[in-house]
Design an enzyme around this catalytic site. Structure first.
Site, short mmCIF file in Angstrom:
data_model
loop_
_atom_site.label_atom_id
_atom_site.label_comp_id
_atom_site.label_asym_id
_atom_site.label_seq_id
_atom_site.Cartn_x
_atom_site.Cartn_y
_atom_site.Cartn_z
N ASP A 63 1.00 -1.00 -0.33
CA ASP A 63 0.38 0.00 -0.11
C ASP A 63 0.91 0.93 -0.18
OD1 ASP A 63 -1.65 1.68 0.28
OD2 ASP A 63 -2.95 0.71 2.01
N TYR A 151 -9.59 14.82 -6.71
CA TYR A 151 -9.17 14.66 -7.63
C TYR A 151 -8.08 15.58 -8.59
CZ TYR A 151 -7.62 11.42 -11.82
OH TYR A 151 -6.50 10.69 -12.52
N THR A 186 -8.94 2.08 -19.35
CA THR A 186 -7.91 1.31 -17.78
C THR A 186 -9.42 0.89 -17.22
OG1 THR A 186 -7.82 3.04 -16.26
CG2 THR A 186 -6.25 2.74 -17.86
P1 NAP Z 1 -5.38 1.75 -12.59
O1 NAP Z 1 -6.51 0.78 -13.79
O2 NAP Z 1 -6.85 1.79 -11.38
O3 NAP Z 1 -5.08 1.27 -11.79
C1 NAP Z 1 -4.16 1.97 -10.93
C2 NAP Z 1 -3.78 0.79 -9.91
O4 NAP Z 1 -3.30 1.19 -8.34
C3 NAP Z 1 -4.83 0.15 -9.58
O5 NAP Z 1 -3.55 -1.47 -9.77
C4 NAP Z 1 -4.87 -0.35 -8.16
O6 NAP Z 1 -5.04 -1.35 -6.88
C5 NAP Z 1 -3.77 0.12 -7.39
N1 NAP Z 1 -3.70 1.15 -5.83
C6 NAP Z 1 -4.87 2.01 -6.00
N2 NAP Z 1 -4.66 2.20 -4.60
C7 NAP Z 1 -3.11 1.71 -4.12
C8 NAP Z 1 -2.08 2.24 -3.44
N3 NAP Z 1 -2.54 3.08 -1.86
N4 NAP Z 1 -1.21 1.62 -3.18
C9 NAP Z 1 -0.69 1.05 -4.41
N5 NAP Z 1 -1.47 0.70 -5.08
C10 NAP Z 1 -3.15 1.36 -5.50
O7 NAP Z 1 -6.06 3.38 -13.10
P2 NAP Z 1 -4.95 4.01 -13.98
O8 NAP Z 1 -6.79 4.35 -15.10
O9 NAP Z 1 -4.20 3.02 -14.48
O10 NAP Z 1 -4.51 5.27 -13.58
C11 NAP Z 1 -3.35 5.11 -13.33
C12 NAP Z 1 -2.73 6.60 -12.94
O11 NAP Z 1 -3.36 7.42 -14.20
C13 NAP Z 1 -3.73 7.41 -11.25
O12 NAP Z 1 -2.80 7.72 -10.69
C14 NAP Z 1 -4.91 8.06 -12.36
O13 NAP Z 1 -5.24 9.37 -11.65
C15 NAP Z 1 -4.03 8.32 -13.97
N6 NAP Z 1 -4.34 8.82 -14.60
C16 NAP Z 1 -5.76 8.59 -15.47
C17 NAP Z 1 -6.57 8.15 -16.31
C18 NAP Z 1 -7.46 7.70 -16.87
O14 NAP Z 1 -8.23 8.12 -17.39
N7 NAP Z 1 -7.22 6.34 -16.40
C19 NAP Z 1 -6.54 9.61 -16.98
C20 NAP Z 1 -5.23 10.88 -16.23
C21 NAP Z 1 -4.97 9.64 -14.62
P3 NAP Z 1 -7.19 -1.36 -6.63
O15 NAP Z 1 -7.35 -2.20 -7.98
O16 NAP Z 1 -6.17 -2.87 -5.93
O17 NAP Z 1 -7.22 0.17 -6.23
#
Ligand code: NAP
Length: 254
Positions: A63, A151, A186
């Site tokens: 975490d 956010y 994602t």
């Molecule tokens: P994702 O598929 O939900 O992946 C995020 C990963 O981080 C998940 O495996 C999640 O685990 C893990 N996580 C969450 N809380 C955590 C913690 N406390 N300690 C360790 N791991 C943790 O999201 P994503 O879309 O790839 O996003 C990745 C990053 O890009 C994020 O920071 C997000 O804000 C940013 N982002 C995403 C988008 C978008 O449209 N997708 C756009 C702009 C920015 P769990 O599944 O167990 O929660």
């Protein structure tokens, strides 16, 4: 070009979405990748897939909000050349309907989690002799997007931490940059739609896709390729920069 042989990378949130694709791409370029994720099963699956493809990866269930665990983990890795901070969670709400508990949760994971990774990892990178850090921010740090109060706050902080770290550790040969993605398809987006728009997921998916002038959401690999560039020696003159990868969201939506 863009080879990462003999480099060690840590990727938080590496078990899913953007982080998972970052792990795949960095490993394919020769890095040994530590896949850090809250979800042990996802971290192990990501690392196993990389190993099956002939790459080198290790899974760590952790975490990012646990500073002591992050410190112990990074110190045990001993050498860290590349750090990618991807772990993050989403939230919907404005300044008057976001609860204190939700505000704190977002701060805890998206801000404190990045701080913990930097706090724990930078001393190891200094001992390693320098390297590159990429933080995943978001376009919400740059433009007003409806109902993203907490956010946006968290991603603005990621942007500011990037500049601070880039300034303070330039002398140690550490470059620090951020990427601000637009909407990327994602599990983060799927989960967000399921939670906030139950029963309306397909329409909302279509609506969100069209907010990118390019007409679709991004793919995780499109973010991962920019991460690769920023991690590579080819980007050796780049620090303290932020890159929007957003299908024109911030520049063409007029
Ligand atoms: P994702 O598929 O939900 O992946 C995020 C990963 O981080 C998940 O495996 C999640 O685990 C893990 N996580 C969450 N809380 C955590 C913690 N406390 N300690 C360790 N791991 C943790 O999201 P994503 O879309 O790839 O996003 C990745 C990053 O890009 C994020 O920071 C997000 O804000 C940013 N982002 C995403 C988008 C978008 O449209 N997708 C756009 C702009 C920015 P769990 O599944 O167990 O929660």
């Amino acid at each position: 070009m863009f080879l990462l042989n003999n480099k060690t990378a840590v990727v938080t949130g590496g078990g899913s979405g953007i982080g998972q694709e970052v792990c795949n791409v960095l490993a394919a370029q020769g890095a040994t990748v530590y896949v850090l994720d809250l979800n042990a099963e996802h971290a192990h699956a990501t690392a196993a897939a990389i190993e099956n493809n002939g790459g080198s990866a290790k899974a760590i269930a952790i975490d990012v909000t646990d500073q002591a665990a992050m410190k112990k983990t990074y110190e045990a890795i001993e050498k860290i050349h590349l750090m990618v901070n991807c772990a993050g969670i989403s939230h919907i709400g404005n300044a008057i309907n976001t609860s204190e508990a939700d505000f704190e949760k977002i701060f805890h994971v998206n801000v404190r989690g990045v701080y913990n990774s930097l706090f724990a990892g930078i001393p190891v990178m200094q001992k390693t002799g320098g390297g590159a850090i990429v933080n995943i921010s978001s376009i919400v740090a740059k433009v007003g997007v409806a109902d993203r109060f907490a956010y946006s706050m968290s991603k603005g902080a990621v942007h500011a931490m990037t500049l601070s770290v880039a300034k303070d550790f330039i002398k140690d040969g550490i470059r620090c940059n951020s990427i601000s993605p637009g909407r990327v398809h994602t599990p983060f987006v799927d989960g967000f739609l399921k939670k906030n728009y139950p029963g309306q997921e397909p329409e909302m998916f279509e609506k969100l896709s069209k907010t990118q002038p390019i007409g679709r959401m991004g793919k995780p690999v499109e973010i991962a390729h920019q991460v690769l560039y920023l991690c590579s020696d080819e980007a050796s003159f780049i620090t303290g920069s932020d890159y929007s990868i957003d299908g024109g969201f911030t520049t063409l939506n007029s």
